[in-house]
Design an enzyme around this catalytic site. Sequence first.
Site, mmCIF file in Angstrom:
data_model
loop_
_atom_site.group_PDB
_atom_site.id
_atom_site.type_symbol
_atom_site.label_atom_id
_atom_site.label_comp_id
_atom_site.label_asym_id
_atom_site.label_seq_id
_atom_site.Cartn_x
_atom_site.Cartn_y
_atom_site.Cartn_z
ATOM 1 N N LYS A 1 5.305 -7.196 7.603
ATOM 2 C CA LYS A 1 5.189 -8.662 7.500
ATOM 3 C C LYS A 1 6.576 -9.272 7.354
ATOM 4 O O LYS A 1 7.392 -8.790 6.569
ATOM 5 C CB LYS A 1 4.327 -9.044 6.284
ATOM 6 C CG LYS A 1 2.834 -8.813 6.498
ATOM 7 C CD LYS A 1 2.058 -9.332 5.307
ATOM 8 C CE LYS A 1 0.588 -8.974 5.411
ATOM 9 N NZ LYS A 1 -0.195 -9.898 6.220
ATOM 10 N N ASP B 1 -7.848 0.333 -1.686
ATOM 11 C CA ASP B 1 -7.658 -0.402 -0.431
ATOM 12 C C ASP B 1 -6.377 -1.239 -0.453
ATOM 13 O O ASP B 1 -5.707 -1.379 0.569
ATOM 14 C CB ASP B 1 -8.877 -1.322 -0.215
ATOM 15 C CG ASP B 1 -8.866 -2.024 1.146
ATOM 16 O OD1 ASP B 1 -8.539 -1.356 2.146
ATOM 17 O OD2 ASP B 1 -9.183 -3.228 1.213
ATOM 18 N N HIS C 1 -0.431 -1.537 -0.339
ATOM 19 C CA HIS C 1 0.248 -2.828 -0.139
ATOM 20 C C HIS C 1 0.935 -3.338 -1.412
ATOM 21 O O HIS C 1 2.102 -3.710 -1.401
ATOM 22 C CB HIS C 1 -0.736 -3.906 0.320
ATOM 23 C CG HIS C 1 -1.506 -3.543 1.553
ATOM 24 N ND1 HIS C 1 -0.963 -2.808 2.582
ATOM 25 C CD2 HIS C 1 -2.780 -3.822 1.935
ATOM 26 C CE1 HIS C 1 -1.879 -2.661 3.542
ATOM 27 N NE2 HIS C 1 -2.986 -3.264 3.167
#
Length: 492
Positions: free
Chosen positions: A183, A236, A241
Site C-alpha cells: 500500500k 486474518d 497486516h
Amino acid sequence: MAQLIPVDTFDLIIFGGTGDLAMRKLLPALYHRDRDGQVTADSRIIAASRGAMARDDYLSAVEEALRSNLRDGEFDDSHWQSFSQRIHYVQADAFEHGEWHELVEALSGYEEHVRVAYCATAPSLFGAIAGGLKTNGLITDNSRIVLEKPLGRDYESACEINNAVGECFSENQVYRIDHYLGKETVQNLLALRFANSLFEPLWRRGHIDHVQITVAEDLGVGGRVEFYDRVGALRDMVQNHILQLVCLFAMEPPSSLHHDAVRDEKIKVLRALRPLSADDVRASSVRGQYTAGAISGSTVPGYIDERGGDSSTTETFVALKLEIENWRWSNVPFYLRTGKRLTGKHSEIVVQFQDVPHSIFPEQKYNVSPNLLRIRLQPDEGVQLSVMAKEPGPGGFDLRPVSLDLSFAETFGVGYPDAYERLLMEVLRGNPALFMRRDEVEAAWSWIDGIIEGWETSNQKVESYVAGSWGPPASSLLLDRDDRAWYSDDRI
Ligand code: BG6
C-alpha cells in the site's frame, strides 16, 4: 509520477486461478500494469485449477470479473482483446502431480522467461504445489513462488509449510505476500520516518505517550464465511497486516532500503514483543463478534445469521495492548484494534505525544491537549498533526487544538494503484523487500500463539457488538483502565 519500467518477459502461473483472489485482485492488477505498458509482448498468465475448463469459458469468467472489479470506465474492449491473448488455462490438481501434463506442456520451451508460481489457494496446498513444480521439473533458476497469507494457522503449521516449500525453492525464491506492504500509504510511513529528520528525535519513549493502530472495515465476511470462521480476526489481520504496521512504525532506521536491511530491523521488533501470559491475555485483549445492526443507514445481519444460524466463537473483532521491550519503546503501550462491520472503512495510526511538562496557562490547564500525529492509511490517505494554538481575540488566552493537514490526494492529485499491482511487479523484478522473510512470519506466529493459547485456556468470552459500532464496550475499557481513549473520527 513514478517511472514505469517494463518487467522482464514472464510466465505467471496462478494456482487457484478461478478463485476469489485471482478474479478480484490479481487479474485486475495485471490488466492495469499491462494497460500501462509494463508487461512485455510475450509475457503470459497461466491460470491453473483443479477442474477441467475450456480456455474460452475461463476467458469469459475473467472478462466478467474485470468488468465488475475495475473502476467505472476502466474496462476497454480493445485492450481486453490484447490482454486476453496472454491468458491460458490449465487443469492441475495440487496433489495429483502425475497429471500436470497441460502445465508441463504450456511451459515447455519457455525456460528463459521469468517463471512465477502464485499460490492463491488455501495454505494447506502450498507445500503440495511446490512439490508438484519440483516433481515435474518446472523449477528453473529464474523461478519464484508467491505464498498468500495466512501462512498456516500457528507457529507449527507455518514452519511445516516453510519446510515443505523450502525443500523445493531456496529462501530467495520465496515471496510471502502481505498486501499491506504494497500500500502506498504504508510505504509512506518509511518516507515519513526516514526522509524527514523532524520526527526521529521524538519517535521514542520520553516523547510518545502511546500509539493506537486501528484497521476498521464496514464490510462483513461476505462470501468467505467458511474460510473466515476457521481463521478469525487475530489470524486474518493482526498476525500479518497489523504486526507489519507495528514493525514499520517501531523499527530502528535500517542502513539502506536493501531488503535484508529492512527485514533485519523488522524482525528485531517482532522478537522484542513482550510475550503475553494467560493472565496478560485476559487483561490485554478483547475478542468480539458482530450482531445485526445498521451501517450507513442500511441494516446488516449479524455474523451468526451470515452463518445460517450456526453458532460460532470466532472473533470478528480484536483489540490488544502490546508492549515492545527495548530501549526505544519501553513502557510505551501500543493499542491495536481491527474488526469487521465497524462504523466504516477507516485505518490509521495515531501517535499521542506526551503532555507538556508544565503549563504556563494555568486558567487553561484542562484545555491543553497533547499533540497528535495521525497517519491516515485509508481512506483519505494523509498525515495530520494537531498542535495547540491561541484562539484569535483581544481578551483572555483561549487555546484550542488545530490541525496541520496533508491530504495525499490533494497534494499529488493521483489515484493510488492497488497494492497487488506493485507487489506483482516486485516479484517479477525479483525484489523481495516488500515481502516477509521466513523468520518474520515465524516470529509473528510465535507471539500470536501465546494469545490463542491464552484465549483457549481461559475460555475468554467473545463479546457481542452491534454492527455499525466501534466494537464491544470492553474495547473502550481496555484503554479506559489506562486513562486513555480511542481516537476515532469524532475526536479532533
Ligand atoms: C485481507 C483479509 O488480508 O485484508 C480480509 O483477509 C480483509 O479479511 C482485507 O478484508 C483488508 O484489506 P484492505 O486492503 O481492504 O484493507
